[in-house]
Scaffold this active site. Structure first.
Site: not given
Ligand code: CTP
Length: 407
Positions: A214-216, A282
């Site tokens: 995943g990402n932030r 994102a």
């Protein structure tokens, strides 16, 4: 509609001394419930009709009356210029005949009138008075003069008046005043009635049934864009990755997705009908080439994780957009931001790109603030200062309004 945030605006509410002021606590409640940040200003005469304590409590801020508050030998200046600049809207409700007269003639003997003279934001008046007063030629002349200056009227309504007479002069009911302000935000916006596709948040790419890449991204920027666009009357399709945010506006239709593939499928389907697409999500650039059907055991050790690229949704839209359709992308860069963003603008056939640069305090993932640069084909890059994501959304959508007007 529940607690829909249809009025996410800073409202200066001027209260004057008329009997209709007894309805102002309900008006403050209705404004706050609609998402407004309310600062109450009272004329001295308004204190005879409604308690400043009630209005302070309901608005969450001290109701102000005097230009200078003197307490126990200390003096505090209630800066009318700052208050007027803070406001997105100045609403005077109820507006008495006396206050309307002073407004029309530039008289300034209280804080509320000083704010009116300093205000550059839209100004609304909700007059309230007895019918003979409302019919009086001097009052009518003052209202006409104010309208000529761009002041917008809400009401008055026809009905039973405090005097017992029946006629024109009743202050518009609180919920209807809020509805008039909400309608005012839409009128004149190039986004009103337009179909917008906005995506937001991260994606999650499964490794096995438990783990993912995943990402932030928190989704806050995309959700702020969706709320602002809907506030201006756009019909918003919001495609959201896994986030904990709520889309609190009846003009937003939300589709929840998890992976980049789901995000691509949902966005591509919705793109055809969109007048404008803003891709703030994102989206993962890579995903595991194979997804294990069962949880991978720690003991077995992790083999090298083979990755494959995901589809670039923005590039697909750039290649497939029809005439008049507008496309806005985001770029997150750590170095040579403007050069990289301009290259993406061209390669992905965008009309506008919003550049985020990581590394500055208060900027990027998870924060409520952001600092961006707006870049389009024709003009010089516009660097915006650090501001709330709600204000960034307003700046981005101001630019989008120009793009749509030229479409
Ligand atoms: N984007 C997308 N689909 C992807 C990846 C990104 O639609 N699979 C969109 C993002 O929503 C954003 C823009 O592309 O609007 C910029 O993404 P970014 O990752 O910064 O650009 P890339 O083209 O992936 O370039 P690079 O990784 O080389 O910086």
């Amino acid at each position: 509609m529940g607690d829909a945030r249809t009025l996410p605006r800073k409202v200066l509410l001027g209260v004057t001394g008329g009997i209709a002021a007894y309805k102002v606590p309900l008006l403050v409640r209705a404004l706050v419930k609609a998402g407004a940040d309310v600062q109450v200003l009272m004329t001295p005469a308004a204190h005879d009709f409604v308690s400043p304590l009630v209005l302070s409590t309901l608005s969450g801020k001290p109701a102000l009356t005097e230009l200078v508050d003197r307490n126990d030998g200390t003096a505090v200046w209630n800066d009318h210029v700052h208050l007027a600049r803070w406001a997105d809207v100045l609403l005077i409700a109820p507006a008495t005949a006396h206050t309307l007269g002073k407004m029309a003639h530039g008289l300034c003997d209280n804080l509320m009138l000083a704010c009116w003279l300093s205000a550059e934001c839209p100004v609304y008046i909700a007059p309230a008075m007895d019918l003979e007063m409302y019919r009086d030629l001097s009052v009518a002349g003052n209202i006409a003069a104010l309208k000529k200056r761009g002041v917008r009227m809400i009401g008055p309504e026809t009905g039973e008046l405090a005097s017992g007479l029946i006629g024109e002069g009743r202050m518009t009911e609180p919920d209807d005043i809020v509805a008039a302000l909400v309608a005012g935000l839409k009128s004149g916006s190039a986004l009103a009635g337009k179909r917008l596709l906005i995506n937001a948040g991260p994606t999650q790419e499964a490794i096995d049934p438990v783990r993912y890449i995943g990402n932030r991204s928190s989704g806050k920027m995309g959700f702020a864009l969706a709320l602002e666009a809907a506030t201006r009357g756009a019909l918003v399709e919001l495609v959201a990755g896994p986030v904990t945010l709520k889309a609190e506006h009846p003009g937003i239709h939300r589709t929840d997705v998890v992976s980049a593939a789901e995000m691509a499928e949902a966005c591509k389907k919705l793109f055809t009908a969109a007048d404008l697409a803003i891709l703030s999500a994102a989206v993962a650039d890579w995903r595991p080439a194979t997804v294990a059907g069962k949880k991978l055991k720690k003991k077995a050790g992790m083999e090298a994780l083979a990755l494959e690229g995901t589809e670039d949704i923005l590039a697909w839209m750039g290649a497939n957009k029809r005439k008049g359709q507008r496309l806005v992308g985001f770029a997150l860069e750590t170095n040579d931001g403007e050069a990289h963003a301009r290259e993406k603008l061209k390669r992905k056939k965008l009309d506008l790109i919003v550049l985020n640069t990581l590394g500055e305090p208060g900027v990027g993932f998870g924060h409520d603030t952001n600092q961006v640069t707006l870049i389009d084909k024709g003009t010089a890059a516009r660097h915006l200062p650090l501001m709330s994501k709600a204000d960034v959304a307003r700046a981005v959508l101001d630019r989008c309004e120009t793009l749509l007007s030229n479409a």
